[in-house]
Design an enzyme around this catalytic site. Structure first.
Site, mmCIF file in Angstrom:
data_model
loop_
_atom_site.group_PDB
_atom_site.id
_atom_site.type_symbol
_atom_site.label_atom_id
_atom_site.label_comp_id
_atom_site.label_asym_id
_atom_site.label_seq_id
_atom_site.Cartn_x
_atom_site.Cartn_y
_atom_site.Cartn_z
ATOM 1 N N SER A 26 5.667 1.477 6.555
ATOM 2 C CA SER A 26 7.044 1.347 7.043
ATOM 3 C C SER A 26 6.990 0.748 8.447
ATOM 4 C CB SER A 26 7.707 2.712 7.075
ATOM 5 O OG SER A 26 6.984 3.544 7.969
ATOM 6 N N GLU A 178 3.155 9.504 -6.577
ATOM 7 C CA GLU A 178 2.231 9.890 -5.503
ATOM 8 C C GLU A 178 2.633 11.218 -4.855
ATOM 9 O OE1 GLU A 178 1.880 7.167 -2.188
ATOM 10 O OE2 GLU A 178 0.240 8.294 -1.302
ATOM 11 N N LYS A 220 -1.088 8.609 -8.303
ATOM 12 C CA LYS A 220 -1.789 8.362 -7.024
ATOM 13 C C LYS A 220 -1.930 9.687 -6.288
ATOM 14 C CE LYS A 220 -1.528 5.689 -2.738
ATOM 15 N NZ LYS A 220 -1.281 4.364 -2.173
HETATM 16 P P1 13P Z 1 -3.710 5.707 2.857
HETATM 17 O O1 13P Z 1 -4.787 5.201 1.940
HETATM 18 O O2 13P Z 1 -3.816 5.186 4.254
HETATM 19 O O3 13P Z 1 -3.514 7.194 2.750
HETATM 20 O O4 13P Z 1 -2.363 5.036 2.345
HETATM 21 C C1 13P Z 1 -2.106 5.008 1.008
HETATM 22 C C2 13P Z 1 -0.663 5.152 0.784
HETATM 23 O O5 13P Z 1 -0.049 4.314 0.163
HETATM 24 C C3 13P Z 1 0.003 6.351 1.294
HETATM 25 O O6 13P Z 1 1.279 6.436 0.752
#
Ligand code: 13P
Length: 340
Positions: A26, A178, A220
């Site tokens: 962001s 995620e 994720k």
């Molecule tokens: P990181 O691998 O830096 O944790 O970021 C992945 C991500 O998309 C977090 O939402």
């Protein structure tokens, strides 16, 4: 919804030796990253930086299956006027889009967060599809601390993840689901396993309640890992073994693939953990990467906002992408890591 097409996209996202580049920081997060390398977070600098990554031909065509973009980036053009999404597609990778709108404090649950962005999501998705996005991302954040997470936080975040996933599939977009359990605390790996198990179970329960087709999504998750401030740090072998066991207990085999977040692990840790899991093998789904920091920290440093460093930035990015590609097939070695 055409489930065959969704499943084909999902499988392409976790194709052998390939993983996702999470470049969906962001405005606030990319400013933090740029501050760390002394670069002003202007629209042009953000464009130049991401254009550098997307023009890394070897990485983008051989190791990266898709890129998660931020809203600004999906509408942005490269310096020569080519849409950035076109650079991704031309390299043979799939554009995706982060659609959540960040987090807000969760009422009645001090210290806990709820991810927002469901309002108007149904109207936004077709516009992203038209621009080229074939998958999306929504991140829920669960923190471990004294007395948290509450069942309330787990439950409302799982509900929102499933609402988002159902809306994506209706718009013919593969949802990346995620639910991130943060590694910020002083908890040990077993506490991480306990909380992540609850979070994953609740998430899949909600996905089923809301009739999300598991064959048309990607998970994720965080790895099972010690809190950053924990006195006991689990070894690579223990992280791999406990993560695999946890996922086998919680994730249905119909899910086409699992792509981990890096969550603050060092570059090499994130690679070593993924590699160790794939060396265990015999898993019902491909395990790969969807890294943000663990793919970008090195190129950010090498680039440092200077046009003359673009080649060095691309080289650093390509190396990390290749290392993680090897880890996704369980063939990474410490020697290859050093042979940058
Ligand atoms: P990181 O691998 O830096 O944790 O970021 C992945 C991500 O998309 C977090 O939402």
């Amino acid at each position: 919804m055409n489930l065959t097409d969704l499943n084909n996209i999902a499988r392409a996202m976790v194709a052998p030796g390939k993983g996702l580049l999470a470049a969906d920081e962001s405005s606030g997060t990319i400013k933090k990253r740029f501050d760390a390398i002394g670069v002003a977070s202007t629209e042009d600098n953000r464009r130049d930086y991401r254009e550098m990554l997307f023009r890394s031909r070897e990485a983008m065509s051989q190791y990266v299956s898709g890129v998660i973009l931020y809203d600004e980036t999906i509408w942005q053009d490269a310096k020569d006027g080519t849409p950035l999404v076109r650079l991704i597609e031309d390299a043979g990778a799939i554009p995706g889009i982060k659609v959540d709108e960040g987090t807000q404090p969760l009422p009645n649950c001090p210290g806990e967060l709820i991810t927002v962005g469901l309002d108007k999501l149904a109207e936004r998705l077709p516009k992203y599809y038209e621009r080229g996005a074939r998958f999306a991302k929504w991140r829920a954040v669960i923190d471990i601390g004294a007395g948290i997470p509450s069942m309330t936080a787990i439950s409302v975040n799982a509900h929102a993840l499933a609402r988002y996933a159902a809306l994506c599939q209706q718009a013919q977009i593969v949802p990346i689901v995620e639910p991130e359990v943060l590694m910020d605390g002083d908890h040990d790996i077993d506490r991480c396993v306990e909380v992540t198990t609850r979070v994953l179970n609740k998430t899949f329960q909600e996905l089923r309640v809301q009739r999300v087709a598991l064959e048309g999504m990607i998970l994720k998750p965080n790895m099972a890992i010690s809190g950053r401030k924990s006195k006991t740090q689990a070894s690579v072998g223990e992280v791999a073994e406990k993560t695999v066991r946890m996922l086998k207990n919680c994730v249905p085999a119909s899910v086409p693939g699992i792509a981990f977040l890096s969550g603050g692990q060092s570059d090499e840790e994130a690679t070593a953990h993924l590699d160790a899991m794939n060396k265990i093998g015999g898993l019902p789904w491909p395990l790969t990467f969807s890294y943000g920091r663990a793919l970008q920290a090195a190129p950010q440093k090498a680039w440092s906002g200077k046009a003359e460093n673009v080649a060095a930035g691309q080289k650093a990015f390509t190396h990390r992408a290749r290392m993680n590609s090897l880890a996704a097939s369980g063939t990474w070695t410490a020697e290859q890591e050093k042979a940058a």
